[in-house]
Each structure stands twice: as C-alpha cells, then as structure tokens.
Design a protein around this motif. Structure first.
Motif, PDB file in Angstrom:
ATOM      1  N   GLU A 311      48.665  71.154  48.721  1.00  0.00           N
ATOM      2  CA  GLU A 311      48.497  69.927  47.929  1.00  0.00           C
ATOM      3  C   GLU A 311      47.427  70.116  46.859  1.00  0.00           C
ATOM      4  O   GLU A 311      47.586  69.681  45.721  1.00  0.00           O
ATOM      5  N   ASN A 315      48.183  69.742  42.983  1.00  0.00           N
ATOM      6  CA  ASN A 315      47.463  68.787  42.139  1.00  0.00           C
ATOM      7  C   ASN A 315      46.840  69.472  40.934  1.00  0.00           C
ATOM      8  O   ASN A 315      46.892  68.941  39.823  1.00  0.00           O
ATOM      9  N   ARG A 318      49.617  70.080  38.544  1.00  0.00           N
ATOM     10  CA  ARG A 318      50.238  68.903  37.924  1.00  0.00           C
ATOM     11  C   ARG A 318      49.287  68.089  37.066  1.00  0.00           C
ATOM     12  O   ARG A 318      49.677  67.523  36.049  1.00  0.00           O
ATOM     13  N   HIS A 319      48.024  67.998  37.490  1.00  0.00           N
ATOM     14  CA  HIS A 319      47.136  67.050  36.813  1.00  0.00           C
ATOM     15  C   HIS A 319      45.984  67.676  36.036  1.00  0.00           C
ATOM     16  O   HIS A 319      45.373  67.012  35.220  1.00  0.00           O
ATOM     17  N   GLY A 363      49.917  62.156  48.188  1.00  0.00           N
ATOM     18  CA  GLY A 363      49.392  63.507  48.395  1.00  0.00           C
ATOM     19  C   GLY A 363      48.012  63.493  49.016  1.00  0.00           C
ATOM     20  O   GLY A 363      47.771  64.035  50.105  1.00  0.00           O
TER      21      GLY A 363
HETATM   22 MG   LIG Z   1      49.472  65.267  44.665  1.00  0.00          MG
END
Ligand SMILES: [Mg+2]
Ligand SMILES: Nc1ncnc2c1ncn2[C@@H]1O[C@H](COP(=O)(O)OP(=O)(O)OP(=O)(O)O)[C@@H](O)[C@H]1O
Length: 409
Positions: A311, A315, A318-319, A363
C-alpha cells in the motif's frame, strides 16, 4: 615462480572470475551482490589499489556507485563528466589505459587526480550500458599494460553479458507475476463481484415487494436464493484468496518483499530502494538472517507486513510524484525471554507530500486496522526531511510461530 607461470595463473584467475559472475547470476544472487563481487575480484586480480564501478544513474548520468580500496570514500558518488574517460569508454566500447591520472589534462574531479595509472573497461554498449569498470593504482606505481587491458575488458564483457541476460530473465519473471495479478483481478471481477451484484439485485426486488406488502412466501423464496448466492460468493472469494496465498505459502518474507519491490518498479517508473535489517544489521551481511526472521513471525504478520509495503508503494506511485522511494523493514528479536520482538516499517518518498491528511480512504484505513489487530501503531505524515511523505507502521512480534508451508488457511 617463473614469470610465465605467474602469467598463466593470473589469466586463469580472470577466466574463473568471469564464470563465477555467471554462476552467481544463474543462482539468483541479487544484482548488487554481483556488482560488488565484480569490483572486489577485479581489484584483487589486477593488483589495483582501488577499483570502482561507474553505473548509469536515474537521470542518465554516470555515477561512481561502488568503490573498494584506497580513498574509496572520496570517489563514491562522483558524477562522471560527459566528455570524460568513463563516457568515452562506454561510447567507443573500447577499454583504455591512462599512464597517470595525476598528469592527465582536463580531469574534472580532483579526487581522481590523486591516482596514477588507471584502466577504464566498458561494460555493455551505449544502447545498453551496464557500466564502466575502473581500476586505479597510486601515483608512482607500475602502469597497466596491454595484457591487463585485454583481460580486464574481456572479464568486463562477460560480466556485462551475464547481467544483461539475467535482467531479461527477471523481466520475464516479472511479467509472469503481472499476468498472475491480472488473472486474480479478473477472477474477482468475473466470479465474485458478478455474483454479489446479482445478489444485490435480488435483495432490491425483495425490498420493493416488501414495501408494497406483497407475497410473503415469494419473498422468502427470493431471500433463500440470495442467501445461497452469498454462500457461493464466500466460497468463490475464499478459493481466489487461497490461490493467491498458496504460491507464497512456503516463501519467506524477505523474498516476498523483494518481489513486491520489484513489482512496484512498473508503477513508480523506477526501482524503490529496499533495506531489510535484523537487530540493526542489514541483510546480506547475515547469511542465516532470512531463516531467523521467518522463524520469528507468523504467517498473518508476514501477510500484513507485505500488505503495508504494498500500500505504501502504491500510494507513492499514485499520489506522490516522487523520484525516489525508500522502503525500510527492520526486525528486532525479543530483547529478553517473555518480551516481544518488534517489526518497524517505513516507506518514505520525496514527492509532493500530503496535501490533506484528512483524506483518508480504504488503503490507509486498512493499514491502521492491521496495526490495531497486532497491538501496533500506524502513521502517515509528511517526511521530517521536508519533502515527501513518510509512512510508519510498527507491530510487536509475539511468540514463536514459524511460517510453515503446511499452515495455509
Ligand atoms: Mg492507497
Ligand atoms: N505518498 C503519498 N504522497 C502524497 N499523498 C499521499 C501519499 N499517500 C497517501 N496520500 C494521500 O492520502 C490519501 C489517502 O490515502 P489512501 O491510501 O487511504 O487512499 P487512496 O490511495 O486514495 O485510495 P485507496 O483506498 O485505493 O488506497 C490519498 O488519497 C492521497 O491524497
């Protein structure tokens, strides 16, 4: 010993060093270990004071990434100039001897000027650069000769070929893993989710009819069918989860983490760094450590550690818009009988950081829940370095519940 004998022995050493590299890669040794080994043996056989490996960095520059021997700390991390000896060696594909770096013109790094004779052997080609092997002697020492040049460069060629082939094999392994994940996602979607969706529609019908006060017997029949479907869905999901866990059931946590970080490369666009340690010592230095760790943790903690790292990496991908991500997993064995050990996980990136800490979704909620289950703690915050985000997750390791291939749920 006659000079010709010494010469034959040296040649033999170069040849066997080359095949050692191939063997290491075939046995699946991590690439870093192989690169370290290349530098160590080359320094030893070539009778060099210092040996280093210049490798391509993130932005296509060439960096002195591995160095052994005299003044190694000064050379580590040097970025090689575009028109310099390393780039030229890689561009031309030819190894080169320099009689003395101290006397060389246009040398941009003063650290390199402290050396005398040097040998630059390219590994790979400009299209597929692996790196440049650099052998250095102190000022005043004997220069490298043509024979050294030939032997060191054929060793470098062989090592480069082995590394390129092993990378291709890893890419193949990776694509198998990706395929497997896609299959599982498909199974979940096509089997379990469709069934739950259908069940949802049945319940919707029940709700509407019940609202109109109609047909009690009919409602019970639909509810029975819906309950059957829920049972089926549970079975379906269980078997998918089983197939997901089974291949890993006998695999240790260290290997699982390595695979996970290799997989994350696709999402991030670069490889995250992964440091696993046991009682403060990095793995790699400790042969037995992998087994020790597996004997410390339960299967469920192993699954959770993996889920946290997964996770965290997802993350960052993705971010974060990060350029690097570091994953650190530190195991601490029990300090005294009866006292629990501990596992600490950190996933740190150098991206944009958290804009809104309240934006918690499933998440991070899952990570908090997993920490609570073990009596541990979880936090996601901006990194203290001032750039990027830092995820920390910690849990006690209680009792000895070795992972065993037979304890699959
Ligand atoms: Mg996440
Ligand atoms: N490494 C990171 N860098 C920047 N922002 C982050 C990072 N990790 C999390 N965030 C922020 O925190 C939010 C919550 O993360 P969380 O993992 O809970 O949700 P998500 O990733 O958006 O969705 P999912 O539930 O699918 O994981 C994210 O939407 C994002 O805004």
């Amino acid at each position: 010993m006659l000079p010709s004998e010494a010469d034959a022995i040296e040649r033999e050493k170069w040849l066997s060093a080359g095949s050692e590299i191939t063997t290491m890669l075939l046995q699946g040794s991590p690439e870093e270990d192989v690169l370290e080994h290349i530098v160590t043996v080359a320094r030893d056989i070539a009778d060099a004071e210092t040996a280093g490996l210049v490798l391509p960095g993130l932005r296509g520059e060439l960096v002195m990434e591995i160095v052994h021997g005299w003044n190694a700390h000064e050379l580590l991390g040097l970025v090689m100039p575009r028109e310099g000896l390393s780039w030229t060696a890689l561009r031309t594909g030819k190894a080169k001897i320099i009689p003395s770096l101290a006397k060389a013109r246009n040398l941009s790094h003063p650290e390199m000027r402290k050396f005398g004779p040097a040998l630059y052997a390219p590994m790979g080609t400009t299209e597929k650069p692996v790196g440049v092997l650099v052998l250095l002697r102190k000022v005043g020492e004997e220069s490298f000769i043509t024979k050294d040049l030939e032997r060191a460069s054929s060793f470098a060629d062989q090592a480069a070929l082995a590394l390129v082939l092993s990378e291709a094999r890893q890419a193949q392994d990776l694509s198998k893993l990706v395929e497997e994940r896609e299959r599982i996602a498909r199974d979940l979607h096509d089997l379990a989710i469709q069934q739950l969706f259908a069940t949802g529609m049945q319940l919707e019908v029940v709700r509407r009819r019940a609202a109109r006060g109609l047909d009690k017997a009919g409602l019970i029949a639909i509810l029975d069918e819906a309950l059957d479907n829920v049972d089926n869905s549970v079975r379906e999901i269980r078997s998918i989860v089983h197939s997901l866990r089974d291949p890993d059931a006998a695999t240790g946590i260290v290997e699982r983490l390595r695979r996970e970080s290799a997989l994350a490369r696709t999402g991030l666009g670069f490889a995250p760094s992964l440091v696993i340690s046991l009682d403060g010592q990095d793995l790699g230095a400790l042969d037995e450590a992998e087994d020790t760790i597996d004997s410390m943790i339960s299967k469920s903690l192993s699954d959770d550690i993996l889920a946290v790292v997964r996770e965290g990496l997802a993350n960052s991908a993705r971010h974060a818009q990060a350029q690097s991500v570091a994953v650190r997993v530190s195991f601490h064995s029990s300090p005294a009988p009866g006292e629990p050990g501990r596992v600490d996980i950190e996933v740190e990136d150098d991206g944009i950081g958290l804009k809104d800490v309240s934006g918690r979704k499933s998440g991070t909620w899952n990570l908090a829940a997993r920490a609570r289950q073990h009596g541990g703690a979880y936090a996601l915050d901006n990194s203290p370095t001032g750039r990027g985000a830092l995820l920390t997750w910690t849990a006690p390791i209680s009792g000895v519940q070795a992972i065993s291939p037979t304890t699959v749920p």
